[in-house]
Design a protein around this motif. Structure first.
Motif, PDB file in Angstrom:
ATOM      1  N   ASP A 138       0.832  -1.310   0.043  1.00  0.00           N
ATOM      2  CA  ASP A 138       0.247  -0.061  -0.043  1.00  0.00           C
ATOM      3  C   ASP A 138       0.856   1.148   0.059  1.00  0.00           C
ATOM      4  OD1 ASP A 138      -2.070   1.855   0.373  1.00  0.00           O
ATOM      5  OD2 ASP A 138      -2.178   1.173   2.382  1.00  0.00           O
ATOM      6  N   PRO A 139       0.856   1.979  -1.016  1.00  0.00           N
ATOM      7  CA  PRO A 139       1.636   3.284  -1.055  1.00  0.00           C
ATOM      8  C   PRO A 139       1.314   4.250   0.036  1.00  0.00           C
ATOM      9  CG  PRO A 139       0.224   3.196  -2.849  1.00  0.00           C
ATOM     10  CD  PRO A 139       0.263   1.901  -2.367  1.00  0.00           C
ATOM     11  N   PHE A 140      -0.094   4.110   0.352  1.00  0.00           N
ATOM     12  CA  PHE A 140      -0.320   5.205   1.524  1.00  0.00           C
ATOM     13  C   PHE A 140       0.138   4.775   2.903  1.00  0.00           C
ATOM     14  CE2 PHE A 140      -3.586   5.519  -1.716  1.00  0.00           C
ATOM     15  CZ  PHE A 140      -3.419   6.753  -2.005  1.00  0.00           C
ATOM     16  N   LEU A 141       0.722   3.599   2.910  1.00  0.00           N
ATOM     17  CA  LEU A 141       1.081   3.153   4.162  1.00  0.00           C
ATOM     18  C   LEU A 141       2.674   3.925   4.464  1.00  0.00           C
ATOM     19  CD1 LEU A 141       1.555   1.315   6.717  1.00  0.00           C
ATOM     20  CD2 LEU A 141       2.885  -0.198   5.417  1.00  0.00           C
ATOM     21  N   TYR A 142       3.160   4.030   3.218  1.00  0.00           N
ATOM     22  CA  TYR A 142       4.546   4.734   3.229  1.00  0.00           C
ATOM     23  C   TYR A 142       4.189   6.178   3.555  1.00  0.00           C
ATOM     24  CZ  TYR A 142       6.300   0.248   1.689  1.00  0.00           C
ATOM     25  OH  TYR A 142       6.751  -1.087   1.601  1.00  0.00           O
ATOM     26  N   ALA A 143       3.326   6.630   2.929  1.00  0.00           N
ATOM     27  CA  ALA A 143       3.233   8.073   3.050  1.00  0.00           C
ATOM     28  C   ALA A 143       2.753   8.463   4.328  1.00  0.00           C
ATOM     29  CB  ALA A 143       1.917   8.559   1.805  1.00  0.00           C
ATOM     30  N   ARG A 144       1.865   7.794   4.874  1.00  0.00           N
ATOM     31  CA  ARG A 144       1.307   7.767   6.336  1.00  0.00           C
ATOM     32  C   ARG A 144       2.481   8.003   7.252  1.00  0.00           C
ATOM     33  NH1 ARG A 144      -3.367   4.800   5.501  1.00  0.00           N
ATOM     34  NH2 ARG A 144      -1.968   3.060   6.445  1.00  0.00           N
ATOM     35  N   ALA A 145       3.415   6.879   7.055  1.00  0.00           N
ATOM     36  CA  ALA A 145       4.240   6.713   8.106  1.00  0.00           C
ATOM     37  C   ALA A 145       5.450   7.852   8.020  1.00  0.00           C
ATOM     38  CB  ALA A 145       5.203   5.322   7.612  1.00  0.00           C
ATOM     39  N   ARG A 146       5.704   8.115   6.501  1.00  0.00           N
ATOM     40  CA  ARG A 146       6.527   9.255   6.402  1.00  0.00           C
ATOM     41  C   ARG A 146       6.326  10.606   6.990  1.00  0.00           C
ATOM     42  NH1 ARG A 146       7.185   9.072   1.111  1.00  0.00           N
ATOM     43  NH2 ARG A 146       8.598   7.047   1.607  1.00  0.00           N
ATOM     44  N   ARG A 147       4.960  11.069   6.677  1.00  0.00           N
ATOM     45  CA  ARG A 147       4.309  12.220   7.538  1.00  0.00           C
ATOM     46  C   ARG A 147       4.457  12.153   9.228  1.00  0.00           C
ATOM     47  NH1 ARG A 147      -1.845  13.672   6.097  1.00  0.00           N
ATOM     48  NH2 ARG A 147      -1.864  11.806   7.318  1.00  0.00           N
ATOM     49  N   THR A 148       4.177  10.931   9.598  1.00  0.00           N
ATOM     50  CA  THR A 148       4.158  10.648  11.024  1.00  0.00           C
ATOM     51  C   THR A 148       5.486  11.012  11.470  1.00  0.00           C
ATOM     52  OG1 THR A 148       2.113   9.262  10.826  1.00  0.00           O
ATOM     53  CG2 THR A 148       3.361   9.477  12.939  1.00  0.00           C
ATOM     54  N   ILE A 149       6.647  10.277  10.831  1.00  0.00           N
ATOM     55  CA  ILE A 149       7.872  10.288  11.385  1.00  0.00           C
ATOM     56  C   ILE A 149       8.424  11.625  11.286  1.00  0.00           C
ATOM     57  CG2 ILE A 149      10.076   9.339  11.063  1.00  0.00           C
ATOM     58  CD1 ILE A 149       8.963   6.827  10.123  1.00  0.00           C
ATOM     59  N   GLU A 150       7.834  12.411   9.894  1.00  0.00           N
ATOM     60  CA  GLU A 150       8.491  13.667   9.928  1.00  0.00           C
ATOM     61  C   GLU A 150       7.940  14.696  11.033  1.00  0.00           C
ATOM     62  OE1 GLU A 150       7.746  14.732   5.989  1.00  0.00           O
ATOM     63  OE2 GLU A 150       9.607  13.789   5.342  1.00  0.00           O
ATOM     64  N   SER A 151       6.682  14.632  11.188  1.00  0.00           N
ATOM     65  CA  SER A 151       6.246  15.641  12.339  1.00  0.00           C
ATOM     66  C   SER A 151       6.553  15.187  13.620  1.00  0.00           C
ATOM     67  CB  SER A 151       4.568  15.471  12.377  1.00  0.00           C
ATOM     68  OG  SER A 151       4.049  14.202  12.895  1.00  0.00           O
ATOM     69  N   CYS A 152       7.061  13.904  14.033  1.00  0.00           N
ATOM     70  CA  CYS A 152       7.528  13.371  15.276  1.00  0.00           C
ATOM     71  C   CYS A 152       9.029  14.144  15.450  1.00  0.00           C
ATOM     72  CB  CYS A 152       7.446  11.986  15.188  1.00  0.00           C
ATOM     73  SG  CYS A 152       5.859  11.323  15.824  1.00  0.00           S
ATOM     74  N   ALA A 153       9.804  14.006  14.403  1.00  0.00           N
ATOM     75  CA  ALA A 153      10.912  14.559  14.222  1.00  0.00           C
ATOM     76  C   ALA A 153      10.993  16.164  14.605  1.00  0.00           C
ATOM     77  CB  ALA A 153      11.648  14.042  12.863  1.00  0.00           C
ATOM     78  N   ALA A 154      10.265  16.559  13.759  1.00  0.00           N
ATOM     79  CA  ALA A 154      10.098  18.214  14.050  1.00  0.00           C
ATOM     80  C   ALA A 154       9.874  18.387  15.738  1.00  0.00           C
ATOM     81  CB  ALA A 154       8.734  18.526  13.553  1.00  0.00           C
ATOM     82  N   SER A 155       8.803  17.724  16.203  1.00  0.00           N
ATOM     83  CA  SER A 155       8.479  18.093  17.475  1.00  0.00           C
ATOM     84  C   SER A 155       9.699  17.610  18.323  1.00  0.00           C
ATOM     85  CB  SER A 155       7.298  17.394  17.936  1.00  0.00           C
ATOM     86  OG  SER A 155       6.751  16.732  17.181  1.00  0.00           O
ATOM     87  N   ALA A 156      10.343  16.350  18.130  1.00  0.00           N
ATOM     88  CA  ALA A 156      11.551  16.273  18.779  1.00  0.00           C
ATOM     89  C   ALA A 156      12.691  17.188  18.680  1.00  0.00           C
ATOM     90  CB  ALA A 156      11.888  14.771  18.477  1.00  0.00           C
ATOM     91  N   ARG A 157      12.716  17.575  17.748  1.00  0.00           N
ATOM     92  CA  ARG A 157      14.034  18.777  17.414  1.00  0.00           C
ATOM     93  C   ARG A 157      13.685  19.939  18.356  1.00  0.00           C
ATOM     94  NH1 ARG A 157      13.444  18.283  12.259  1.00  0.00           N
ATOM     95  NH2 ARG A 157      14.341  16.332  11.676  1.00  0.00           N
ATOM     96  N   ALA A 158      12.210  20.447  18.402  1.00  0.00           N
ATOM     97  CA  ALA A 158      11.880  21.659  19.100  1.00  0.00           C
ATOM     98  C   ALA A 158      11.969  21.233  20.825  1.00  0.00           C
ATOM     99  CB  ALA A 158      10.627  22.114  18.635  1.00  0.00           C
TER     100      ALA A 158
END
Lengths: 189, 201
Positions: A138-158
């Motif tokens: 499912d390509p949306f699985l990867y899209a969802r995972a990428r979006r979640t990881i990126e937003s988590c990384a953004a909050s972790a960096r801050a």
């Protein structure tokens, strides 16, 4: 607010939810590889690497990514509701240590019994279940995972904490593995 | 049932190529701190520890007995405590809830401690070379998968049933984890070999 909103909740619950989804996809792909239904030993291994990095990141938040499994939860509920509560209501003087101990032991054994029965029932039911398409495709699985990881990384960096800022690096590795799982980098053969 | 008795022999036959591959990687790889080599060694050691855990597994009755004894001790202690403080059933249940939380925490600490794997030190004879290691590991993986499928039973050889069996059967779950780690090790080694086969400028 929907349940799939990547900005819902703190970082650790988001990571746990994503990890559960990836665990389902990984196990499914591994089963399909074992049964030669969709032979691919690289994809699920790389998704497993993503899960490992997510676990590293969650460990920096002092939480794990693994929750209790559903069978155990339903077995506990069944044991308490079907055995514990009736015994507490029916036995006279349940506060006496010997009787309370007996009730608790009965609850524990009922818990094991219910768990075994539930597992067997689930396997029995899954034998006749229709097959779904593989979630690893499912390509949306990867899209969802990428979006979640990126937003988590953004909050972790801050984050204020030095230890939690380190989670951003782990999440970067997780993104790398996710891209590798999706795109199948060239191999030696 | 023969498959249940054959499982240790099967796992021994899987662990031998893993140990050989580990030796080979340690002997042949120039830089053990290189990312792919380090990852592959870690995954191989973890897979070996997982398989050793399957072999060393206690019979299923012993955890049940341990849980029973601990529960009995916790509940009896809390009921006595509640009686001594003059509380009723509610106080006893509260105390046992608190005590069982402590007991669960201690069990988690004890379980997390001591998952160290020891692999044998490399012998001195020359091996077949690093490029052969992924093939040997892949053959080991084939044996591992067939052992897992035999463990799952012929009725569960479709993907949905196998998925439920993996989450339901602890032994099969451990075999699946070991297989995942083995695949990760093979993937890491192949990417390392791919990297060194290219002549970078």
């Amino acid at each position: 607010m929907s349940r799939d909103d990547p900005f819902a909740g703190g970082v650790a619950p988001r990571l746990r939810r994503l990890d559960r989804e990836l665990a389902a996809a990984t196990t499914d792909a591994q089963c399909r590889d074992w049964t030669a239904d969709r032979p691919d030993r690289i994809g699920f291994a790389r998704l497993g690497q993503v899960r490992r990095e997510l676990g590293n990141a969650a460990a920096r938040y002092r939480t794990g990514t693994t929750g209790p499994d559903r069978t155990m939860i339903s077995a506990v509920l069944l044991a308490v509701l079907l055995v514990g509560v009736p015994l507490l209501l029916l036995v006279p003087g349940p506060a006496q240590p010997a009787r309370l101990t007996a009730i608790a032991v009965a609850c524990v054994w009922a818990l094991y019994l219910f768990r075994a029965v539930l597992r067997r029932l689930r396997i029995r039911r899954a034998r006749k279940a229709p097959d779904r398409p593989a979630p690893i495709d499912d390509p949306f699985l990867y899209a969802r995972a990428r979006r979640t990881i990126e937003s988590c990384a953004a909050s972790a960096r801050a984050d204020r904490s030095y230890r939690r800022r380190g989670a951003a690096a782990d999440l970067e590795y997780a993104l790398d593995w996710l891209a590798a799982a999706q795109e199948e980098l060239p191999r030696a053969r | 049932m023969p498959p249940a008795r054959a499982l240790p022999a099967e796992l021994g036959a899987v662990r031998a190529p893993i140990a050989d591959g580990f030796d080979e990687v340690v002997r042949e790889a120039g830089d053990l701190d290189q990312f792919w080599i380090r990852s592959a060694c870690g995954r191989l050691a973890a897979a070996d520890a997982e398989l050793a855990g399957v072999l060393r597994r206690r019979p299923a009755l012993i955890p049940v007995l341990i849980t029973t004894v601990v529960t009995a001790a916790v509940v009896a202690g809390s009921a006595t405590l509640a009686r001594a403080t003059g509380g009723g059933l509610l106080a006893a249940l509260t105390f046992s809830g608190l005590l069982s939380i402590v007991a669960l925490h201690l069990a988690g600490v004890l379980r997390r401690r001591g998952t160290v794997s020891a692999l044998p030190s490399p012998p001195d004879r020359p091996g077949p070379g690093l490029a052969e290691v992924p093939f040997a590991l892949e053959r080991a993986r084939v044996r591992l998968v067939s052992a897992g499928l035999r463990r799952a039973g012929q009725a569960n050889w479709r993907a949905p049933a196998l998925r439920q069996a993996m989450s339901g059967d602890p032994v099969l779950g451990r075999l699946a984890v070991a297989d995942l780690l083995l695949c990760q090790a093979i993937d890491c080694l192949e990417r390392y070999l791919d990297d060194i086969s290219k002549d970078w400028p």
